[in-house]
Design a protein around this motif. Structure first.
Motif, mmCIF file in Angstrom:
data_model
loop_
_atom_site.group_PDB
_atom_site.id
_atom_site.type_symbol
_atom_site.label_atom_id
_atom_site.label_comp_id
_atom_site.label_asym_id
_atom_site.label_seq_id
_atom_site.Cartn_x
_atom_site.Cartn_y
_atom_site.Cartn_z
ATOM 1 N N UNK A 69 48.200 -45.997 -31.890
ATOM 2 C CA UNK A 69 46.973 -45.335 -32.312
ATOM 3 C C UNK A 69 46.109 -46.343 -33.054
ATOM 4 N N UNK A 70 44.807 -46.264 -32.811
ATOM 5 C CA UNK A 70 43.870 -47.133 -33.509
ATOM 6 C C UNK A 70 42.588 -46.349 -33.768
ATOM 7 N N UNK A 71 41.739 -46.935 -34.586
ATOM 8 C CA UNK A 71 40.581 -46.178 -35.051
ATOM 9 C C UNK A 71 39.413 -47.124 -35.277
ATOM 10 N N UNK A 72 38.234 -46.680 -34.893
ATOM 11 C CA UNK A 72 36.988 -47.391 -35.163
ATOM 12 C C UNK A 72 36.204 -46.553 -36.148
ATOM 13 N N UNK A 73 36.271 -46.917 -37.409
ATOM 14 C CA UNK A 73 35.623 -46.099 -38.441
ATOM 15 C C UNK A 73 34.104 -46.077 -38.283
ATOM 16 N N UNK A 74 33.533 -47.166 -37.817
ATOM 17 C CA UNK A 74 32.084 -47.223 -37.661
ATOM 18 C C UNK A 74 31.595 -46.265 -36.572
ATOM 19 N N UNK A 75 32.447 -46.043 -35.573
ATOM 20 C CA UNK A 75 32.075 -45.170 -34.452
ATOM 21 C C UNK A 75 32.701 -43.788 -34.546
ATOM 22 N N UNK A 76 33.455 -43.530 -35.625
ATOM 23 C CA UNK A 76 34.149 -42.234 -35.796
ATOM 24 C C UNK A 76 34.988 -41.892 -34.568
ATOM 25 N N UNK A 77 35.696 -42.897 -34.080
ATOM 26 C CA UNK A 77 36.468 -42.743 -32.841
ATOM 27 C C UNK A 77 37.920 -43.146 -33.076
ATOM 28 N N UNK A 78 38.813 -42.406 -32.448
ATOM 29 C CA UNK A 78 40.235 -42.727 -32.487
ATOM 30 C C UNK A 78 40.725 -42.906 -31.058
ATOM 31 N N UNK A 79 41.644 -43.832 -30.879
ATOM 32 C CA UNK A 79 42.199 -44.140 -29.570
ATOM 33 C C UNK A 79 43.713 -43.960 -29.587
ATOM 34 N N UNK A 80 44.251 -43.674 -28.427
ATOM 35 C CA UNK A 80 45.703 -43.637 -28.267
ATOM 36 C C UNK A 80 46.032 -44.413 -27.000
ATOM 37 N N UNK A 81 46.616 -45.580 -27.190
ATOM 38 C CA UNK A 81 47.078 -46.374 -26.062
ATOM 39 C C UNK A 81 48.498 -45.961 -25.749
ATOM 40 N N UNK A 82 48.715 -45.493 -24.529
ATOM 41 C CA UNK A 82 50.024 -44.986 -24.121
ATOM 42 C C UNK A 82 50.574 -45.873 -23.017
ATOM 43 N N UNK A 83 51.675 -46.536 -23.291
ATOM 44 C CA UNK A 83 52.324 -47.412 -22.319
ATOM 45 C C UNK A 83 53.693 -46.867 -21.947
ATOM 46 N N UNK A 84 54.196 -47.336 -20.826
ATOM 47 C CA UNK A 84 55.518 -46.919 -20.356
ATOM 48 C C UNK A 84 55.649 -45.392 -20.391
ATOM 49 N N UNK A 85 54.694 -44.727 -19.800
ATOM 50 C CA UNK A 85 54.678 -43.267 -19.826
ATOM 51 C C UNK A 85 55.860 -42.681 -19.067
ATOM 52 N N UNK A 86 56.335 -41.554 -19.584
ATOM 53 C CA UNK A 86 57.474 -40.858 -18.999
ATOM 54 C C UNK A 86 57.049 -39.445 -18.601
ATOM 55 N N UNK A 87 57.755 -38.835 -17.645
ATOM 56 C CA UNK A 87 57.397 -37.460 -17.251
ATOM 57 C C UNK A 87 57.383 -36.502 -18.444
#
Length: 120
Positions: A69-87
């Motif tokens: 999880x990461x966040x851009x405070x200036x843009x009021x945006x949060x991201x979730x990078x999901x790798x090695x996804x499972x069913x």
């Protein structure tokens, strides 16, 4: 009025990656925390990851080492990078934010959700 809008959900094969985004807009004085929850069919909504305004993070055990999880405070945006996804990651993913508005009222807000489906 505050709005959270998610994007990035999709159908992906097991082992693949996705990046979710959530942008907050409206009467925002301060965003205290932002996070991602998910709800699979027949299951309760659960916390996936959260991040404070200072960057402190918290993850569910089931996603540690795979999701970031990461966040851009200036843009009021949060991201979730999901790798090695499972069913078992298949669910509707919801963005959450604890926000203080310009009337100094603090509330939890939710997005409408974005579907992530992982095929085996």
């Amino acid at each position: 009025q505050v709005h959270l809008v998610e994007s990035g959900g999709a159908l992906v094969q097991a082992g693949g990656s996705l990046r979710l985004s959530c942008a907050a807009s409206g009467s925002i004085m301060r965003i205290i925390t932002m996070g991602w929850y998910r709800q699979a069919p027949g299951k309760r909504r659960e916390l996936v990851a959260s991040i404070t305004s200072r960057g402190s993070t918290n993850y569910a055990d089931s996603v540690k080492g795979r999701f970031t999880i990461s966040r851009d405070n200036a843009e009021n945006t949060v991201y979730l990078q999901m790798n090695n996804l499972k069913p078992e990651d298949t669910a509707v993913y919801y963005c959450n934010a604890r926000i203080t508005d310009w009337e100094l009222s603090t509330s939890d807000y939710w997005g409408r959700g974005t579907q992530v489906t992982v095929s085996s």
